[in-house]
Design a protein around this motif. Structure first.
Motif, mmCIF file in Angstrom:
data_model
loop_
_atom_site.group_PDB
_atom_site.id
_atom_site.type_symbol
_atom_site.label_atom_id
_atom_site.label_comp_id
_atom_site.label_asym_id
_atom_site.label_seq_id
_atom_site.Cartn_x
_atom_site.Cartn_y
_atom_site.Cartn_z
ATOM 1 N N PRO A 70 0.820 -1.213 0.000
ATOM 2 C CA PRO A 70 0.000 0.000 0.000
ATOM 3 C C PRO A 70 0.858 1.270 0.000
ATOM 4 O O PRO A 70 1.856 1.364 0.709
ATOM 5 C CB PRO A 70 -0.809 -0.106 1.291
ATOM 6 C CG PRO A 70 -0.802 -1.559 1.626
ATOM 7 C CD PRO A 70 0.529 -2.073 1.142
ATOM 8 N N VAL A 71 0.427 2.231 -0.804
ATOM 9 C CA VAL A 71 1.091 3.515 -0.921
ATOM 10 C C VAL A 71 0.250 4.607 -0.267
ATOM 11 O O VAL A 71 0.780 5.499 0.389
ATOM 12 C CB VAL A 71 1.333 3.859 -2.419
ATOM 13 C CG1 VAL A 71 1.902 5.249 -2.580
ATOM 14 C CG2 VAL A 71 2.223 2.809 -3.068
ATOM 15 N N PHE A 72 -1.083 4.506 -0.423
ATOM 16 C CA PHE A 72 -1.985 5.557 0.042
ATOM 17 C C PHE A 72 -3.332 4.946 0.374
ATOM 18 O O PHE A 72 -3.843 4.114 -0.378
ATOM 19 C CB PHE A 72 -2.161 6.604 -1.074
ATOM 20 C CG PHE A 72 -3.229 7.615 -0.815
ATOM 21 C CD1 PHE A 72 -2.981 8.723 -0.026
ATOM 22 C CD2 PHE A 72 -4.501 7.457 -1.358
ATOM 23 C CE1 PHE A 72 -3.975 9.658 0.212
ATOM 24 C CE2 PHE A 72 -5.497 8.384 -1.120
ATOM 25 C CZ PHE A 72 -5.238 9.489 -0.330
ATOM 26 N N LEU A 73 -3.909 5.348 1.499
ATOM 27 C CA LEU A 73 -5.259 4.940 1.890
ATOM 28 C C LEU A 73 -5.980 6.150 2.457
ATOM 29 O O LEU A 73 -5.403 6.907 3.241
ATOM 30 C CB LEU A 73 -5.225 3.848 2.961
ATOM 31 C CG LEU A 73 -4.681 2.494 2.558
ATOM 32 C CD1 LEU A 73 -4.293 1.685 3.787
ATOM 33 C CD2 LEU A 73 -5.718 1.749 1.747
ATOM 34 N N ALA A 74 -7.237 6.314 2.070
ATOM 35 C CA ALA A 74 -8.053 7.391 2.622
ATOM 36 C C ALA A 74 -9.500 6.929 2.649
ATOM 37 O O ALA A 74 -9.922 6.115 1.821
ATOM 38 C CB ALA A 74 -7.928 8.659 1.783
ATOM 39 N N ALA A 75 -10.249 7.441 3.614
ATOM 40 C CA ALA A 75 -11.648 7.045 3.765
ATOM 41 C C ALA A 75 -12.555 8.262 3.734
ATOM 42 O O ALA A 75 -12.171 9.353 4.166
ATOM 43 C CB ALA A 75 -11.846 6.287 5.075
ATOM 44 N N ASP A 76 -13.761 8.026 3.237
ATOM 45 C CA ASP A 76 -14.831 9.015 3.289
ATOM 46 C C ASP A 76 -16.123 8.225 3.421
ATOM 47 O O ASP A 76 -16.533 7.534 2.487
ATOM 48 C CB ASP A 76 -14.834 9.868 2.027
ATOM 49 C CG ASP A 76 -15.815 11.034 2.120
ATOM 50 O OD1 ASP A 76 -16.462 11.195 3.174
ATOM 51 O OD2 ASP A 76 -15.938 11.774 1.130
ATOM 52 N N GLY A 77 -16.726 8.272 4.577
ATOM 53 C CA GLY A 77 -17.937 7.498 4.818
ATOM 54 C C GLY A 77 -17.648 6.017 4.746
ATOM 55 O O GLY A 77 -16.716 5.520 5.379
ATOM 56 N N ASP A 78 -18.427 5.318 3.918
ATOM 57 C CA ASP A 78 -18.278 3.871 3.780
ATOM 58 C C ASP A 78 -17.186 3.466 2.793
ATOM 59 O O ASP A 78 -16.930 2.278 2.619
ATOM 60 C CB ASP A 78 -19.599 3.257 3.290
ATOM 61 C CG ASP A 78 -20.716 3.399 4.301
ATOM 62 O OD1 ASP A 78 -20.430 3.613 5.494
ATOM 63 O OD2 ASP A 78 -21.889 3.303 3.890
ATOM 64 N N TRP A 79 -16.579 4.430 2.127
ATOM 65 C CA TRP A 79 -15.608 4.128 1.070
ATOM 66 C C TRP A 79 -14.177 4.342 1.532
ATOM 67 O O TRP A 79 -13.874 5.301 2.240
ATOM 68 C CB TRP A 79 -15.868 4.994 -0.160
ATOM 69 C CG TRP A 79 -17.100 4.574 -0.884
ATOM 70 C CD1 TRP A 79 -18.365 5.066 -0.712
ATOM 71 C CD2 TRP A 79 -17.202 3.562 -1.873
ATOM 72 N NE1 TRP A 79 -19.244 4.418 -1.546
ATOM 73 C CE2 TRP A 79 -18.554 3.483 -2.270
ATOM 74 C CE3 TRP A 79 -16.281 2.694 -2.468
ATOM 75 C CZ2 TRP A 79 -19.002 2.589 -3.240
ATOM 76 C CZ3 TRP A 79 -16.738 1.810 -3.436
ATOM 77 C CH2 TRP A 79 -18.070 1.759 -3.808
ATOM 78 N N VAL A 80 -13.298 3.441 1.083
ATOM 79 C CA VAL A 80 -11.854 3.591 1.261
ATOM 80 C C VAL A 80 -11.235 3.533 -0.128
ATOM 81 O O VAL A 80 -11.552 2.648 -0.922
ATOM 82 C CB VAL A 80 -11.254 2.470 2.139
ATOM 83 C CG1 VAL A 80 -9.735 2.585 2.205
ATOM 84 C CG2 VAL A 80 -11.858 2.499 3.537
ATOM 85 N N VAL A 81 -10.367 4.485 -0.411
ATOM 86 C CA VAL A 81 -9.612 4.493 -1.657
ATOM 87 C C VAL A 81 -8.191 4.072 -1.322
ATOM 88 O O VAL A 81 -7.590 4.561 -0.362
ATOM 89 C CB VAL A 81 -9.624 5.886 -2.322
ATOM 90 C CG1 VAL A 81 -8.732 5.901 -3.548
ATOM 91 C CG2 VAL A 81 -11.049 6.270 -2.687
ATOM 92 N N ASP A 82 -7.681 3.170 -2.118
ATOM 93 C CA ASP A 82 -6.361 2.593 -1.893
ATOM 94 C C ASP A 82 -5.550 2.714 -3.172
ATOM 95 O O ASP A 82 -6.065 2.456 -4.262
ATOM 96 C CB ASP A 82 -6.546 1.125 -1.487
ATOM 97 C CG ASP A 82 -5.460 0.184 -1.986
ATOM 98 O OD1 ASP A 82 -4.275 0.516 -1.890
ATOM 99 O OD2 ASP A 82 -5.821 -0.901 -2.468
ATOM 100 N N LEU A 83 -4.305 3.103 -3.054
ATOM 101 C CA LEU A 83 -3.344 3.062 -4.148
ATOM 102 C C LEU A 83 -2.218 2.168 -3.662
ATOM 103 O O LEU A 83 -1.699 2.364 -2.557
ATOM 104 C CB LEU A 83 -2.829 4.471 -4.469
ATOM 105 C CG LEU A 83 -1.810 4.583 -5.593
ATOM 106 C CD1 LEU A 83 -2.455 4.213 -6.933
ATOM 107 C CD2 LEU A 83 -1.237 5.979 -5.641
#
Length: 140
Positions: A70-83
């Motif tokens: 993993p390089v990057f993780l961020a959350a907003d509500g029910d969603w997590v974005v991962d790079l």
């Protein structure tokens, strides 16, 4: 002191388990009716529905020795974005960035959608690693 979003921590734990030698151990992270979409035009692409299909997909990735960092993780509500950097080891040949959009519900992954930085490279690799059976075996 800031605390990490609980869904980001869930995905961090997912990657730690993914880095192990037991793809079936990932089951604890999946909702029973999970949907996991793999982009592309290759034998592993498409939407896997249900934990059994998703675990079968990860068992196939394990055969190729796939790793993820993993390089990057961020959350907003029910969603997590991962790079993350994802690469194959058996055989080597695919090493690209991937983005995933995870939807989390009740502490489980209920949906994941993959995005490849180089879809053409991913398609070519998966066709080499997972070729179709020859005819007539394929039609049996």
């Amino acid at each position: 002191m800031t605390t990490e979003h609980p869904n980001v921590e869930l995905i961090r734990r997912f990657y730690r388990v993914y880095g192990g030698d037991d793809p079936q151990a990932l089951a604890e992270f999946f909702a029973d009716d999970i949907r996991w979409t793999i982009p592309g035009h290759h034998p592993l692409s498409g939407t896997k529905v249900g934990a059994t299909e998703v675990l079968a997909f990860f068992a196939e990735l394990a055969k190729a020795g796939f790793k993820a960092d993993p390089v990057f993780l961020a959350a907003d509500g029910d969603w997590v974005v991962d790079l993350h950097r994802g690469w194959s080891t058996e055989p080597e040949g695919l090493d690209i960035l991937w983005a995933l959009a995870f939807r989390v519900g009740n502490g489980k992954i209920v949906e994941a959608v993959n995005f490849a930085a180089d879809q053409h490279a991913a398609d070519a690799y998966f066709w080499r690693k997972y070729p179709l059976a020859p005819v007539p075996d394929r039609l049996a």
